[in-house]
Design an enzyme around this catalytic site. Structure first.
Site, mmCIF file in Angstrom:
data_model
loop_
_atom_site.group_PDB
_atom_site.id
_atom_site.type_symbol
_atom_site.label_atom_id
_atom_site.label_comp_id
_atom_site.label_asym_id
_atom_site.label_seq_id
_atom_site.Cartn_x
_atom_site.Cartn_y
_atom_site.Cartn_z
ATOM 1 C CE1 TYR A 1 -3.642 2.544 0.571
ATOM 2 C CE2 TYR A 1 -2.429 3.257 2.512
ATOM 3 C CZ TYR A 1 -3.446 3.450 1.602
ATOM 4 O OH TYR A 1 -4.270 4.547 1.709
ATOM 5 C CG ASP B 1 5.711 3.589 0.813
ATOM 6 O OD1 ASP B 1 6.051 4.198 1.847
ATOM 7 O OD2 ASP B 1 4.542 3.544 0.390
ATOM 8 C CE LYS C 1 1.142 5.046 8.220
ATOM 9 N NZ LYS C 1 1.138 4.228 7.034
HETATM 10 C C1 LIG Z 1 0.422 4.675 5.698
HETATM 11 C C2 LIG Z 1 1.174 4.404 4.461
HETATM 12 C C3 LIG Z 1 1.074 5.248 3.338
HETATM 13 C C4 LIG Z 1 0.095 6.375 3.255
HETATM 14 O O1 LIG Z 1 0.347 7.375 4.192
HETATM 15 P P1 LIG Z 1 -0.833 8.394 4.547
HETATM 16 O O2 LIG Z 1 -0.184 9.370 5.476
HETATM 17 O O3 LIG Z 1 -1.905 7.559 5.181
HETATM 18 O O4 LIG Z 1 -1.286 9.010 3.277
HETATM 19 C C5 LIG Z 1 1.912 5.001 2.266
HETATM 20 N N1 LIG Z 1 2.771 3.979 2.282
HETATM 21 C C6 LIG Z 1 2.883 3.141 3.329
HETATM 22 C C7 LIG Z 1 3.870 2.024 3.280
HETATM 23 C C8 LIG Z 1 2.073 3.318 4.444
HETATM 24 O O5 LIG Z 1 2.161 2.452 5.469
#
Ligand SMILES: *Cc1c(COP(=O)(O)O)cnc(C)c1O
Length: 439
Positions: free
Chosen positions: A154, A249, A277
């Site tokens: 994701y 990511d 995060k």
């Molecule tokens: C949470 C998450 C996102 C998205 O971040 P948001 O601040 O919710 O838009 C993207 N990549 C990874 C791996 C994530 O865990």
């Protein structure tokens, strides 16, 4: 309203039920982000009143040991005094200027000091923005269109990355949300995580056409799935050979698995990194970074456009910078590892004693208890988990004061505020909860 945990009749959520009904009249599904609605486990979510250290408190008077940590950011636990005072003093001097501030430079220096592959960094406000912008940079720099994405990973709700998880066979992506056009997803190639042969086939089929291979180096968004030994190395090698960008990511893993994220832990240097995060310390901030050469393609240094009214927001920068500084000076990673391994071992013991097929997967302070008889290497494996049992177990845990992620396909997070006592209580609760869930 009756409790969703059948074995704990005194656990009721009457005020939360009222709040959820009220919320549903004015907010789609009653929540501002879908997972919070508990769709994957059934029932209705408790509404929170406050949080402190390792605990969440709901408006019905329950206290929970928190294993979601706001879905990742709260690695130090809730309400660290240093973070609160940094935000409070930022608040005194102005909440947003739309002009540069020194704090932005300081946090950029802190990120560069921590994350091996990053020489320059741009701040944005969400992980979605970070991954979206990083993909744009990868495409802009390489002049190529195609992006390889892993099934079950994701990257936020970016159009081109909201692509259906396919079978193990390589397929051209089809969108998995109405509103995402076929065109937006047409250049997204899906691969199964941990499948080196498939990645080789994709590069053989589209030589010189792939802008980036994008992945969570340790997957957290299909439950915790580590990279198989040699997999990240293989990706590094094949992208380099083809002139494609390796895009990690690390929105979830950054500053969590080590100060320098998964890239430090595994010793693999990506070309581009998305962060989020933890980097915002519980306030809305995220970032993407790379070498000077790549980042100088970003506007206004270069031609790739990306901007944000609230980017580098003073309150978020204060929370993020203080969090990064505390992580650096306190080095909580050995402690996090110890607590998490205690939890993983305890959960394994509890499930084994109850005779329930399971596997606990963990890297550092991220872990998932899969109700799955076999190790999970990819999305297809993850999909074979017993989600109905997970739903029952989840509610039995909630009723016993343990707040796990409300889906089988999420990672739990341990924070530096958790104690061995919290972990032991959690293991005790898990032993009771699993017996109730299978009764
Ligand atoms: C949470 C998450 C996102 C998205 O971040 P948001 O601040 O919710 O838009 C993207 N990549 C990874 C791996 C994530 O865990």
């Amino acid at each position: 309203m009756a409790s969703f945990a059948r074995s704990v009749p005194l656990y009721t959520l009457n005020r939360s039920h009222e709040a959820f009904l009220r919320a549903g009249r004015v907010i789609p599904g009653g929540v501002n982000s879908p997972a919070r609605a508990f769709g994957a486990v059934g029932g209705e979510p408790p509404f929170m009143s406050h949080a402190e250290g390792a605990y969440l408190y709901d408006i019905d008077g329950h206290k929970y040991i928190d294993y979601i940590g706001s879905w990742g950011p709260m690695i130090l636990g809730h309400g660290r005094s240093e973070v609160k005072s940094a935000v409070a003093s930022a608040l005194e001097t102005g909440t947003s200027f739309g002009a540069p501030t020194l704090r932005e430079v300081e946090i950029a220096e802190a990120v560069i000091g921590a994350v091996p592959s990053i020489e320059k960094v741009r701040f944005v406000s969400s992980g979605t923005e970070a991954s979206m912008s990083a993909v744009r940079v990868a495409r802009g720099v390489t002049g190529r269109d195609k992006i390889v994405k892993m099934a079950g990973h994701y990257h936020g709700h970016v159009d081109a990355l909201l692509v259906q998880a396919g079978s193990a066979a390589t397929t051209l992506g089809t969108p998995n949300s109405p509103g995402v056009t076929a065109g937006a997803a047409a250049d997204t190639i899906l691969c199964e995580f941990n499948d080196i042969a498939e990645i080789c086939e994709v590069f053989a089929r589209f030589p010189g056409q792939i802008a980036a291979v994008l992945l969570e180096p340790v997957a957290g968004n299909m439950g915790l799935v580590p990279p198989d030994p040699g997999y990240l190395e293989a990706l590094r090698e094949i992208t380099e050979k083809d002139g494609a960008i390796l895009l990690f990511d690390e929105v979830m893993t950054g500053f969590r698995l080590a100060l320098g994220g998964a890239q430090e832990l595994f010793g693999i240097t990506p070309d581009l990194t998305a962060l989020g995060k933890i980097v915002g310390g519980g306030l809305p901030a995220a970032a993407y970074g790379a070498s000077k050469r790549l980042m100088d393609f970003v506007s206004p240094a270069g031609p790739i456009y990306q901007a944000g009214t609230l980017s580098g927001n003073p309150l978020a920068m204060a929370a993020g910078l203080t969090t990064l500084n505390l992580l650096k000076t306190e080095n909580p990673y050995p402690k996090l590892d110890g607590l998490s391994s205690r939890l993983a071992e305890g959960l394994t013991r509890a499930m084994t004693d109850a005779g329930v097929p399971h596997v606990v997967q963990r890297v550092g302070s991220m872990l998932t208890l899969f109700f799955n008889a076999n190790p999970v290497h990819n999305y297809a494996d993850a999909k074979r988990s017993d989600t109905a049992l997970f739903g029952r177990f989840f509610w039995e845990m909630l009723a016993r004061g343990v707040y796990l992620p409300c889906s089988q396909y999420e990672a739990a997070f341990v924070s530096a505020a958790h104690t061995e006592d919290d972990i032991d209580q959690t293991i005790e609760a898990a032993g009771q909860a699993i017996r109730a869930a299978i009764a």
